[in-house]
Design a protein around this motif. Structure first.
Motif, mmCIF file in Angstrom:
data_model
loop_
_atom_site.group_PDB
_atom_site.id
_atom_site.type_symbol
_atom_site.label_atom_id
_atom_site.label_comp_id
_atom_site.label_asym_id
_atom_site.label_seq_id
_atom_site.Cartn_x
_atom_site.Cartn_y
_atom_site.Cartn_z
ATOM 1 N N ASN A 110 52.750 39.970 -14.055
ATOM 2 C CA ASN A 110 53.006 39.769 -15.489
ATOM 3 C C ASN A 110 52.199 40.715 -16.368
ATOM 4 O O ASN A 110 51.652 40.312 -17.400
ATOM 5 N N GLY A 111 52.095 41.964 -15.959
ATOM 6 C CA GLY A 111 51.402 42.965 -16.754
ATOM 7 C C GLY A 111 49.892 42.953 -16.614
ATOM 8 O O GLY A 111 49.204 43.774 -17.222
ATOM 9 N N ASN A 112 49.340 42.034 -15.832
ATOM 10 C CA ASN A 112 47.894 41.954 -15.626
ATOM 11 C C ASN A 112 47.517 42.547 -14.273
ATOM 12 O O ASN A 112 48.214 42.339 -13.281
ATOM 13 N N ILE A 113 46.397 43.264 -14.249
ATOM 14 C CA ILE A 113 45.838 43.789 -13.006
ATOM 15 C C ILE A 113 44.856 42.754 -12.476
ATOM 16 O O ILE A 113 43.925 42.344 -13.178
ATOM 17 N N TYR A 114 45.075 42.327 -11.228
ATOM 18 C CA TYR A 114 44.186 41.368 -10.579
ATOM 19 C C TYR A 114 43.442 42.064 -9.446
ATOM 20 O O TYR A 114 43.974 42.949 -8.790
ATOM 21 N N ARG A 115 42.202 41.622 -9.237
ATOM 22 C CA ARG A 115 41.406 42.102 -8.113
ATOM 23 C C ARG A 115 40.922 40.893 -7.328
ATOM 24 O O ARG A 115 40.699 39.821 -7.892
ATOM 25 N N SER A 116 40.803 41.041 -6.003
ATOM 26 C CA SER A 116 40.278 39.933 -5.205
ATOM 27 C C SER A 116 38.836 39.669 -5.626
ATOM 28 O O SER A 116 38.046 40.588 -5.843
ATOM 29 N N ILE A 121 41.463 35.340 -6.940
ATOM 30 C CA ILE A 121 41.761 36.532 -7.726
ATOM 31 C C ILE A 121 41.236 36.366 -9.144
ATOM 32 O O ILE A 121 41.038 35.247 -9.628
ATOM 33 N N ILE A 122 41.018 37.508 -9.811
ATOM 34 C CA ILE A 122 40.591 37.508 -11.204
ATOM 35 C C ILE A 122 41.224 38.710 -11.883
ATOM 36 O O ILE A 122 41.373 39.769 -11.272
ATOM 37 N N SER A 123 41.647 38.538 -13.129
ATOM 38 C CA SER A 123 42.273 39.658 -13.822
ATOM 39 C C SER A 123 41.204 40.534 -14.468
ATOM 40 O O SER A 123 40.087 40.092 -14.754
ATOM 41 N N LEU A 124 41.582 41.787 -14.694
ATOM 42 C CA LEU A 124 40.689 42.743 -15.329
ATOM 43 C C LEU A 124 41.098 42.942 -16.792
ATOM 44 O O LEU A 124 42.284 43.016 -17.103
ATOM 45 N N ASN A 125 40.116 43.034 -17.665
ATOM 46 C CA ASN A 125 40.360 43.371 -19.063
ATOM 47 C C ASN A 125 40.644 44.866 -19.176
ATOM 48 O O ASN A 125 40.483 45.616 -18.216
ATOM 49 N N SER A 126 41.013 45.319 -20.363
ATOM 50 C CA SER A 126 41.339 46.741 -20.546
ATOM 51 C C SER A 126 40.142 47.649 -20.281
ATOM 52 O O SER A 126 40.308 48.800 -19.896
ATOM 53 N N ASP A 127 38.904 47.127 -20.466
ATOM 54 C CA ASP A 127 37.706 47.924 -20.177
ATOM 55 C C ASP A 127 37.256 47.772 -18.718
ATOM 56 O O ASP A 127 36.175 48.202 -18.350
ATOM 57 N N LEU A 128 38.093 47.112 -17.900
ATOM 58 C CA LEU A 128 37.890 46.892 -16.468
ATOM 59 C C LEU A 128 36.869 45.806 -16.146
ATOM 60 O O LEU A 128 36.573 45.564 -14.974
ATOM 61 N N SER A 129 36.329 45.138 -17.159
ATOM 62 C CA SER A 129 35.488 43.969 -16.899
ATOM 63 C C SER A 129 36.391 42.817 -16.465
ATOM 64 O O SER A 129 37.612 42.863 -16.645
ATOM 65 N N VAL A 130 35.805 41.776 -15.876
ATOM 66 C CA VAL A 130 36.603 40.656 -15.396
ATOM 67 C C VAL A 130 36.879 39.662 -16.520
ATOM 68 O O VAL A 130 36.063 39.462 -17.412
#
Length: 195
Positions: A110-116, A121-130
């Motif tokens: 849904n347009g969000n980048i998730y990282r394990s 999982i947790i999504s990343l903000n635009s500045d790559l913070s969680v």
């Protein structure tokens, strides 16, 4: 040039993370590039410098997201790079420090980048913070080894490095849908649908 790890494609090019320059001797020499390979000619057309030891790569909307870790066990540091494929340069880097909760897998939903992260999982903000409000995980399992998202389900591979291990399937409400017993160290998850 070196040992590839994560792969991604934009449809015209393959992007290969070079985790190690050489594995002929120990300790391995860290790689630090993403190799852009033109699919029509099978030719490397660009070498993009990123953080040391790049693991996984995700392509989304003209950007590559690259997970890396550096340092020596147990003091690894975990990094996320964002690469503009048009300029071939890193436009953002987030050093998450030595928070061992991070894994290297990425997924798009849904347009969000998730990282394990931790046991989920947790999504990343635009500045790559969680974005801690978007964490979804399993509370009763430890040893997250892999992660993938397919349609509306999250697939989490857990391992204690001996069989049997588990792949837990969750929905985005954090509810367990399936729990599969699998062989040791479920490291990659792929999906196939019959026509």
């Amino acid at each position: 040039p070196g040992c590839s790890e994560g792969l991604a494609t934009d449809g015209d090019n393959l992007y290969a993370a070079i985790k190690y320059e050489d594995i002929a001797s120990w300790p391995y020499v860290a790689g630090n590039t993403i190799e852009k390979i033109e699919l029509s000619s099978s030719t490397i057309v660009q070498s993009i410098p990123v953080s040391n030891n790049p693991d996984k790569v995700l392509f989304n909307e003209s950007y590559l997201y690259v997970s890396s870790q550096y340092g020596d066990w147990p003091t690894y540091s975990y990094i996320t790079d964002k690469v503009d494929i048009n300029s071939g340069s890193v436009v953002a880097t987030k050093d998450h420090g030595s928070d061992v909760s991070f894994g290297s897998d990425f997924a798009l939903y849904n347009g969000n980048i998730y990282r394990s992260y931790q046991n989920g999982i947790i999504s990343l903000n635009s500045d790559l913070s969680v974005n801690t409000s978007n964490y979804i995980g399993a509370s009763n399992l430890t040893g997250l080894y892999s992660m993938a998202i397919n349609e509306n389900l999250i697939y989490l591979g857990f391992s204690d490095y001996s069989a049997p291990d588990n792949v837990l399937v969750m929905n985005f409400n954090g509810e367990t849908v399936y729990n599969f017993e699998v062989g040791a160290s479920p490291g990659s998850i792929a999906f196939w649908s019959s026509e």
